[in-house]
Every structure is written in structure tokens, then in C-alpha cells.
Design a protein around this motif. Structure first.
Motif, PDB file in Angstrom:
ATOM      1  N   SER A 196      33.823  17.916  33.234  1.00 12.46           N
ATOM      2  CA  SER A 196      34.605  18.933  32.525  1.00 12.46           C
ATOM      3  C   SER A 196      34.365  20.306  33.145  1.00 12.46           C
ATOM      4  CB  SER A 196      34.209  18.923  31.044  1.00 12.46           C
ATOM      5  OG  SER A 196      35.021  19.792  30.295  1.00 12.46           O
ATOM      6  N   TYR A 197      35.344  20.756  33.928  1.00 17.40           N
ATOM      7  CA  TYR A 197      35.238  22.042  34.615  1.00 17.40           C
ATOM      8  C   TYR A 197      35.478  23.203  33.656  1.00 17.40           C
ATOM      9  CZ  TYR A 197      35.344  19.585  39.110  1.00 17.40           C
ATOM     10  OH  TYR A 197      35.050  18.782  40.176  1.00 17.40           O
ATOM     11  N   ILE A 198      34.714  24.275  33.829  1.00 17.80           N
ATOM     12  CA  ILE A 198      34.899  25.484  33.036  1.00 17.80           C
ATOM     13  C   ILE A 198      36.157  26.236  33.468  1.00 17.80           C
ATOM     14  CG2 ILE A 198      33.867  27.721  32.476  1.00 17.80           C
ATOM     15  CD1 ILE A 198      31.125  26.392  32.934  1.00 17.80           C
ATOM     16  N   LYS A 199      36.482  26.178  34.725  1.00 16.39           N
ATOM     17  CA  LYS A 199      37.610  26.913  35.270  1.00 16.39           C
ATOM     18  C   LYS A 199      38.885  26.078  35.224  1.00 16.39           C
ATOM     19  CE  LYS A 199      35.055  30.500  36.311  1.00 16.39           C
ATOM     20  NZ  LYS A 199      35.204  31.777  35.607  1.00 16.39           N
ATOM     21  N   PRO A 200      40.063  26.738  35.307  1.00 16.49           N
ATOM     22  CA  PRO A 200      40.339  28.149  35.612  1.00 16.49           C
ATOM     23  C   PRO A 200      40.337  29.078  34.405  1.00 16.49           C
ATOM     24  CG  PRO A 200      42.412  26.966  35.524  1.00 16.49           C
ATOM     25  CD  PRO A 200      41.322  25.935  35.318  1.00 16.49           C
ATOM     26  N   HIS A 201      39.612  28.721  33.357  1.00 16.93           N
ATOM     27  CA  HIS A 201      39.424  29.585  32.193  1.00 16.93           C
ATOM     28  C   HIS A 201      38.826  30.923  32.613  1.00 16.93           C
ATOM     29  CE1 HIS A 201      37.541  30.836  28.371  1.00 16.93           C
ATOM     30  NE2 HIS A 201      38.317  29.954  27.747  1.00 16.93           N
ATOM     31  N   TRP A 202      39.131  31.975  31.848  1.00 16.38           N
ATOM     32  CA  TRP A 202      38.543  33.280  32.132  1.00 16.38           C
ATOM     33  C   TRP A 202      37.012  33.217  32.071  1.00 16.38           C
ATOM     34  CZ3 TRP A 202      36.217  33.743  27.471  1.00 16.38           C
ATOM     35  CH2 TRP A 202      36.892  33.339  26.324  1.00 16.38           C
ATOM     36  N   PRO A 203      36.294  34.094  32.732  1.00 15.33           N
ATOM     37  CA  PRO A 203      36.778  35.161  33.613  1.00 15.33           C
ATOM     38  C   PRO A 203      37.523  34.601  34.831  1.00 15.33           C
ATOM     39  CG  PRO A 203      34.496  35.567  32.973  1.00 15.33           C
ATOM     40  CD  PRO A 203      34.825  34.168  32.535  1.00 15.33           C
ATOM     41  N   TYR A 204      38.706  35.183  35.088  1.00 15.44           N
ATOM     42  CA  TYR A 204      39.589  34.674  36.138  1.00 15.44           C
ATOM     43  C   TYR A 204      39.185  35.253  37.492  1.00 15.44           C
ATOM     44  CZ  TYR A 204      42.762  34.000  32.063  1.00 15.44           C
ATOM     45  OH  TYR A 204      43.345  33.677  30.865  1.00 15.44           O
ATOM     46  N   ILE A 205      38.021  34.910  37.982  1.00 14.17           N
ATOM     47  CA  ILE A 205      37.549  35.496  39.232  1.00 14.17           C
ATOM     48  C   ILE A 205      37.020  34.385  40.130  1.00 14.17           C
ATOM     49  CG2 ILE A 205      35.270  36.036  38.241  1.00 14.17           C
ATOM     50  CD1 ILE A 205      35.346  38.598  40.003  1.00 14.17           C
ATOM     51  N   ALA A 206      37.481  34.358  41.375  1.00 19.07           N
ATOM     52  CA  ALA A 206      37.154  33.288  42.309  1.00 19.07           C
ATOM     53  C   ALA A 206      36.373  33.844  43.498  1.00 19.07           C
ATOM     54  CB  ALA A 206      38.439  32.610  42.804  1.00 19.07           C
ATOM     55  N   PRO A 207      35.542  33.008  44.112  1.00 20.07           N
ATOM     56  CA  PRO A 207      34.839  33.433  45.319  1.00 20.07           C
ATOM     57  C   PRO A 207      35.756  33.344  46.533  1.00 20.07           C
ATOM     58  CG  PRO A 207      34.266  31.171  44.836  1.00 20.07           C
ATOM     59  CD  PRO A 207      35.179  31.624  43.722  1.00 20.07           C
ATOM     60  N   GLU A 208      35.342  33.956  47.617  1.00 19.10           N
ATOM     61  CA  GLU A 208      36.043  33.733  48.880  1.00 19.10           C
ATOM     62  C   GLU A 208      35.770  32.305  49.348  1.00 19.10           C
ATOM     63  OE1 GLU A 208      38.260  35.423  49.982  1.00 19.10           O
ATOM     64  OE2 GLU A 208      37.888  37.576  49.748  1.00 19.10           O
ATOM     65  N   PRO A 209      36.704  31.649  50.033  1.00 19.57           N
ATOM     66  CA  PRO A 209      37.977  32.201  50.536  1.00 19.57           C
ATOM     67  C   PRO A 209      39.116  32.181  49.522  1.00 19.57           C
ATOM     68  CG  PRO A 209      37.760  29.932  51.232  1.00 19.57           C
ATOM     69  CD  PRO A 209      36.488  30.256  50.483  1.00 19.57           C
ATOM     70  N   TYR A 210      38.845  31.706  48.310  1.00 22.24           N
ATOM     71  CA  TYR A 210      39.922  31.502  47.339  1.00 22.24           C
ATOM     72  C   TYR A 210      40.450  32.809  46.761  1.00 22.24           C
ATOM     73  CZ  TYR A 210      38.189  26.800  47.853  1.00 22.24           C
ATOM     74  OH  TYR A 210      37.791  25.601  48.394  1.00 22.24           O
ATOM     75  N   ALA A 211      39.593  33.816  46.711  1.00 26.66           N
ATOM     76  CA  ALA A 211      40.021  35.092  46.117  1.00 26.66           C
ATOM     77  C   ALA A 211      41.182  35.715  46.878  1.00 26.66           C
ATOM     78  CB  ALA A 211      38.845  36.062  46.067  1.00 26.66           C
ATOM     79  N   GLY A 212      41.256  35.482  48.171  1.00 26.51           N
ATOM     80  CA  GLY A 212      42.306  36.108  48.963  1.00 26.51           C
ATOM     81  C   GLY A 212      43.439  35.184  49.363  1.00 26.51           C
ATOM     82  N   MET A 213      43.488  34.002  48.806  1.00 29.94           N
ATOM     83  CA  MET A 213      44.491  33.013  49.230  1.00 29.94           C
ATOM     84  C   MET A 213      45.888  33.298  48.699  1.00 29.94           C
ATOM     85  SD  MET A 213      42.827  29.215  49.130  1.00 29.94           S
ATOM     86  CE  MET A 213      41.622  28.687  50.355  1.00 29.94           C
ATOM     87  N   PHE A 214      45.974  33.913  47.525  1.00 28.79           N
ATOM     88  CA  PHE A 214      47.269  34.011  46.857  1.00 28.79           C
ATOM     89  C   PHE A 214      47.605  35.457  46.538  1.00 28.79           C
ATOM     90  CE2 PHE A 214      45.497  29.845  45.989  1.00 28.79           C
ATOM     91  CZ  PHE A 214      46.541  29.007  46.380  1.00 28.79           C
ATOM     92  N   LYS A 215      48.895  35.730  46.567  1.00 31.96           N
ATOM     93  CA  LYS A 215      49.404  37.053  46.237  1.00 31.96           C
ATOM     94  C   LYS A 215      50.349  36.929  45.048  1.00 31.96           C
ATOM     95  CE  LYS A 215      52.719  36.564  50.063  1.00 31.96           C
ATOM     96  NZ  LYS A 215      52.253  35.224  50.446  1.00 31.96           N
ATOM     97  N   PRO A 216      50.700  38.041  44.405  1.00 31.21           N
ATOM     98  CA  PRO A 216      51.549  37.960  43.208  1.00 31.21           C
ATOM     99  C   PRO A 216      52.847  37.190  43.419  1.00 31.21           C
ATOM    100  CG  PRO A 216      50.595  40.129  43.373  1.00 31.21           C
ATOM    101  CD  PRO A 216      50.209  39.414  44.634  1.00 31.21           C
ATOM    102  N   SER A 217      53.406  37.250  44.614  1.00 30.35           N
ATOM    103  CA  SER A 217      54.671  36.551  44.857  1.00 30.35           C
ATOM    104  C   SER A 217      54.518  35.035  44.844  1.00 30.35           C
ATOM    105  CB  SER A 217      55.255  36.990  46.202  1.00 30.35           C
ATOM    106  OG  SER A 217      54.352  36.714  47.265  1.00 30.35           O
ATOM    107  N   ASP A 218      53.284  34.534  44.889  1.00 31.11           N
ATOM    108  CA  ASP A 218      53.062  33.085  44.808  1.00 31.11           C
ATOM    109  C   ASP A 218      53.134  32.574  43.370  1.00 31.11           C
ATOM    110  OD1 ASP A 218      52.540  32.460  47.580  1.00 31.11           O
ATOM    111  OD2 ASP A 218      50.643  33.537  47.355  1.00 31.11           O
ATOM    112  N   ALA A 219      53.063  33.476  42.414  1.00 32.91           N
ATOM    113  CA  ALA A 219      53.081  33.063  41.013  1.00 32.91           C
ATOM    114  C   ALA A 219      54.485  32.684  40.564  1.00 32.91           C
ATOM    115  CB  ALA A 219      52.547  34.191  40.136  1.00 32.91           C
TER     116      ALA A 219
END
Length: 562
Positions: A229-252
């Protein structure tokens, strides 16, 4: 015997994961190849619904196979009462080790245990406090200052890796460093698109994945059901690199909301739009920032599952392990002017569900999508079925999914799904000045019409065939079609509510198998007979189930039936 018979079950749950943020469920830019591959091996259920839109009650329904109305744990801090049977309780007598690795959101019924003289630290007490699982590693996150849970092993692990502090979970795994070098808390949504201070390998999702591998290595030859049972992607919505920089708002995905929803909204809906989290997520910059972190966390989960599945393949476990992937609920993310998960719109109550069953009988449905209405309560009876246990419909509200996995189409499959919510603990109840016992709402959905019943307020109604985005509330409409739909679903909800759910100690089969005509009870208790002759007449051709222990009655029976 086929090697592909189910021996183990891997029950994977994410927290607050929307179905539409996986590529196998249609997301155009967030690719989740490992979950896509799992879906190709099994069945993807397109219409799977949870029994409540918040963590605690939803999970208790998964674990018990019972509706919220049945198990009573109606919100996050409402304990599951002592005596409620869970997955572990049902599987353990079958020789299956049931273990938790990760989150349950379970609150132990300490007062109930005290009343019954059960030590919470005993083996039985720990199982009662862990939803019937043996706690290999319990970690709910959100610790330790909230008093939510004891400090987890993860915090100690972080300290051993050199990440010091009173609460390294918060100070490292869920914090970032801004451009000026200041440490910023991931609780603040402003920093959701920044990189967590923690390296990827030491963040929560890889850590708990490794702990799942540890459990598998230590399990030996005994069959097991592991709840990963993973805690994520529940808040706090903060990811480590390299995942933090993978997506931009236009991907949503585009936001789903309409100004019309704000015009004369339902009173409870309006009050929920006033929640701080709803007001915040209604701002475009908030949603765009948060979704970058949210998508990164989902991508990280998929990558870790790829490692786990490879680990299992190396140990020949894919041929005898059922794998189930799902979520406890979704997340509004600004849709419908809402944050969090407080109502019954599709982004919150419809969840991803993928089931891989290694049994050869499931070969006919591999890489298929199923449109049947299924519920969270269906997983517990599915697991029981997989191990050959008898169905327990007097206890579990759900039904095994295995007939669907084997390509069958049961004619009596459900026509509606149910979801319940107790908003007594929310600011919306206070704003509305509603009594706690009246702060209930219940939803019934038949695949087209969604009807929501409130106490002391008008209902809501949506036609998802004509209005898939649920913008138009027809709860007050006087059109005949809408009146008819409300009446029909109201009666269906009432019929559901009337069903007995608390007679769990005697099976229906046992009751129906009792020969009641004529009824001759044990102990020589005879009710309704005029005299000995009438008893003898009634007894002709009938073999009593119990021998009488009353000498006078026994002698009478012997004399009259000689």
C-alpha cells in the motif's frame, strides 16, 4: 496440477490516484508502461467504484468486503470496531499469511479491546489494530507531530542513511530547497513542482517497494497475501529527481469545471466549494503546479512496480501470484471547483482496477477491458474465492470477480454501485449547521444516472450519458424523465439499505437447511402441539434432527411411534 494455480496474492493500492492519470486508462502524456503491461496480462475494469471518497472508510470496505453502512468506520479517525472480519481473518484459516507493507489508515478500536480484555500489543491485538493483517511494515505517513501514528521505521531508515532530524520524513522526503537555499515544506502546494531533498532511491515509494521484496524473500513456501500500500501520490505532492522535472503543466488533463456549477448549487456542494482546499485548487496556478508533482509521483510508482514485477519473474512468482492494482479513491485536483475528495464526482469515486489472475481459466480474458459495474467490496470475496474458500454472503457485501475474469457473464450481476460519505467531520457541516447524525450522503449509480441522497436537503441527479462531465444537477428538475430516474434510484437505494448486513454469525445456508416443519427442538421443548396424538401425526415420516433429553417426552415419542 497446474503451476498457474493461485498460490499468492499481491494486493497493490495507491492513495489518491485518479484512474485517468494512467496511460492504460487513457492519459495521453503520462506513460505507465508497467501497469499497461499488467493490464495486458489481465483484465482492466473500466467502471470500478469505491464505497467512500475518503481514505479510512474506503479502505475498510476493501479490507472487510462490506459497505460503510455495514462496518461503521465512516471517516478517517473512526475505528473499525472489534469483531469486524477482514481479509486476513478470512484467509488465515486457509493457511495464508496476510501481511501489510505500507499504509492502511486503520484506527484501532482500543476501547473495544479494553472492554474485551485484549492486550493491543498481543498478537491478536496487533492484528485487530492492523485490519487483520500481520504488520510487516505499517507506514501511513503524516507523522509524527499530528499524533496520527507512531514514528515509522522509515524515519529510522532515513537517519541511518545520514538524513538527520526530528522528523526526516518531513524534513527530507517531503521538503525542498528553494532558489535562495531555504528549506521549504512540501506541505505548501507552491513547492509541488520542486524536487524533494531526498534522492530517489531513499524516497518513500522505492523504500516501501524494497520492503515488499524483503517480505517476499522471507515468506518461504507458505502462501501469502501481501497488501502493498503506497502512500503516494497522496499529498504532500512532492517528488524527487528525476521525477520532479519530468512533467509540465501542459501534460495535465484539462480542468473539468463550469461556471454553471456555481449558479444555484446544491447547499452541501456549495459549502464544500467553500472549503479552503477547494478555494485553493480552484486557482489555475495551484492546479498546474501540483499536477507536475502528482504526475511525477505516479511515474515513480510505475517504475518501481516494473522493478517489483521483474523481481517476481526472476523467482517464478508471476505464474502463481494474483496481482491486483487499485486506489482507495481519486482526487479532484480543481475539477468541479473542488480539492481533495469530498463528493461523488467521477474523478474521485471511479478508481483504476487491474486484475491479473494466473489461472488458465482466465486466459480467455487477458488484455481485455470489462465494463461491468464493480466495487471495492468485490476484492475480499475474490481473494477468498482464489484460495477455494466458500462464499460468505452473510458477511461480505461484495462478490467474487473471478466469474468475470473467466469470461462468464453472470445474469444476476449488480445493476448499481453504492458510495457513502459522512461529512460530519468537515467544515461544510459546521457552515450548514447540520447535526452530526444527519451529515450523511449516499450515492447510487446505474451506469447512466447518478443519484445522491442527503438528509434534510434535496437530492442531486446527473445523467452521465448526456452530461459525462456532471455539470448539470437535475435534482430539482420537473421533467418526467428526471422525476422517474430519481424515483427509481431512490427506491433502489432504499432496497439496498433494507438488506440485512449484521447477521454475520450464522450463514444463510445453515438457516435455510433447518427442517422447520414439523419442528421438534432439542431438549424436548415442544411448542404448539395439542396432545401426544397430534405430535405423533406430525412426526410420521420425519426423522428428528435432535434426540430429546426429556425422559417423559422421549417415552411418549417412543410409545407413539413404535
Amino acid at each position: 496440477m497446474s503451476k498457474r494455480k493461485v498460490k499468492n496474492i499481491l494486493f497493490i493500492m495507491c492513495d489518491q490516484l485518479r484512474a485517468d492519470y494512467l496511460s492504460c486508462f487513457g492519459h495521453p502524456t503520462l506513460k505507465t508502461p508497467n501497469l499497461d503491461a499488467l493490464a495486458a496480462k489481465g483484465v482492466l475494469f473500466e467502471r470500478a467504484y469505491v464505497q467512500s471518497p475518503v481514505c479510512g472508510p474506503s479502505r475498510m470496505s476493501y479490507y472487510t468486503g462490506r459497505y460503510v453502512h455495514s462496518h461503521g468506520a465512516s471517516w478517517n479517525f473512526v475505528p473499525l470496531k472489534v469483531g469486524e472480519m477482514t481479509i486476513g481473518d478470512h484467509l488465515r484459516p486457509l493457511g495464508v499469511q496476510s501481511a501489510i507493507v505500507g499504509k492502511t489508515h486503520m484506527r484501532a478500536d482500543l476501547s473495544g479491546m479494553a472492554r474485551l480484555g485484549i492486550d493491543p500489543n498481543s498478537k491478536i491485538g496487533r492484528r485487530i489494530g492492523e485490519c487483520g493483517f500481520d504488520p510487516y511494515e505499517r507506514d501511513d505517513g503524516i507523522h509524527p507531530y499530528s499524533g496520527h501514528d507512531p514514528e515509522p521505521a522509515y524515519n529510522q531508515y532515513l537517519r541511518e542513511q545520514g538524513f538527520e532530524g526530528d522528523n526526516p520524513w518531513e524534513e527530507w522526503a517531503n521538503a525542498t530547497v528553494d532558489d535562495e537555499g531555504n528549506i521549504r515544506s512540501g506541505w505548501f502546494l507552491k513547492y509541488s513542482n520542486k524536487a524533494a531533498r531526498i534522492p530517489d532511491e531513499h524516497s518513500e515509494t522505492p523504500y516501501i517497494t524494497r520492503r515488499a521484496m524483503d517480505f517476499i524473500n522471507e515468506a518461504g513456501n507458505q502462501p501469502w497475501c501481501m497488501h502493498l500500500s503506497y502512500i503516494k501520490p497522496h499529498w504532500p505532492y512532492i517528488a524527487p529527481e528525476p521525477y520532479a522535472g519530468m512533467f509540465k503543466p501542459s501534460d495535465a488533463l484539462p480542468v473539468v469545471r463550469s461556471e454553471e456549477e456555481k449558479h444555484n448549487p446544491h447547499p452541501v456542494y456549495e459549502a464544500m466549494m467553500h472549503h479552503r482546499v477547494s478555494q485553493t485548487f480552484s486557482r489555475d496556478e495551484v492546479r498546474e503546479t501540483v499536477l507536475c508533482g502528482y504526475m511525477g509521483l505516479i511515474k515513480q510508482i510505475d517504475d518501481q512496480l516494473g522493478l517489483l514485477f521483474s523481481f517476481m519473474e526472476e523467482r517464478d512468482l508471476m505464474d502463481n501470484t494474483m496481482i491486483v492494482f487499485t486506489s482507495d479513491h481519486g482526487d479532484y485536483m480543481g475539477d468541479h471547483w473542488m480539492g481533495e475528495k469530498d463528493l461523488f464526482h467521477e474523478p474521485v469515486i471511479r478508481v483504476p482496477l487491474i486484475v491479473y489472475d494466473p489461472d488458465p481459466r482466465a486466459d480467455c480474458t487477458r488484455n481485455t477491458r470489462n465494463k461491468a459495474l464493480v466495487e471495492a467490496v468485490d476484492l475480499a470475496p475474490t481473494f477468498l474465492d482464489a484460495y477455494g474458500g466458500p462464499a460468505v454472503p452473510h458477511i461480505m457485501d461484495g462478490r467474487s470477480l473471478r466469474p468475470l475474469l473467466f469470461g462468464e457473464q453472470p445474469k444476476d450481476w449488480r445493476q448499481t454501485v453504492i458510495c457513502e460519505y459522512d461529512y460530519a467531520f468537515q467544515d461544510s457541516r459546521i457552515e450548514l449547521n447540520t447535526k452530526a447524525r444527519q451529515a450523511w450522503m449516499r450515492m447510487i449509480f446505474d451506469g447512466r444516472w447518478k443519484y445522491v441522497l442527503f438528509e434534510n436537503y434535496r437530492p442531486m441527479l446527473f445523467d452521465l450519458q448526456k452530461d459525462p462531465n456532471e455539470f448539470h444537477d437535475l435534482g430539482e428538475s420537473q421533467e418526467h424523465e428526471h422525476i422517474e430516474a430519481r424515483a427509481r434510484l431512490h427506491e433502489a437505494l432504499f432496497q439496498w439499505a433494507r438488506a440485512p448486513r449484521q447477521r454475520v454469525t450464522v450463514t444463510d445456508d445453515a438457516i435455510e437447511s433447518v427442517e422447520v416443519q414439523p419442528r421438534i427442538s432439542e431438549g424436548g421443548i415442544l411448542i404448539g402441539y395439542w396432545d401426544e396424538e397430534e405430535l405423533a401425526t406430525a412426526r410420521q415420516g420425519f426423522k428428528p434432527r435432535f434426540a430429546s433429553t426429556n425422559p417423559l417426552v422421549k417415552s411418549t415419542l417412543d410409545r407413539l411411534t413404535a
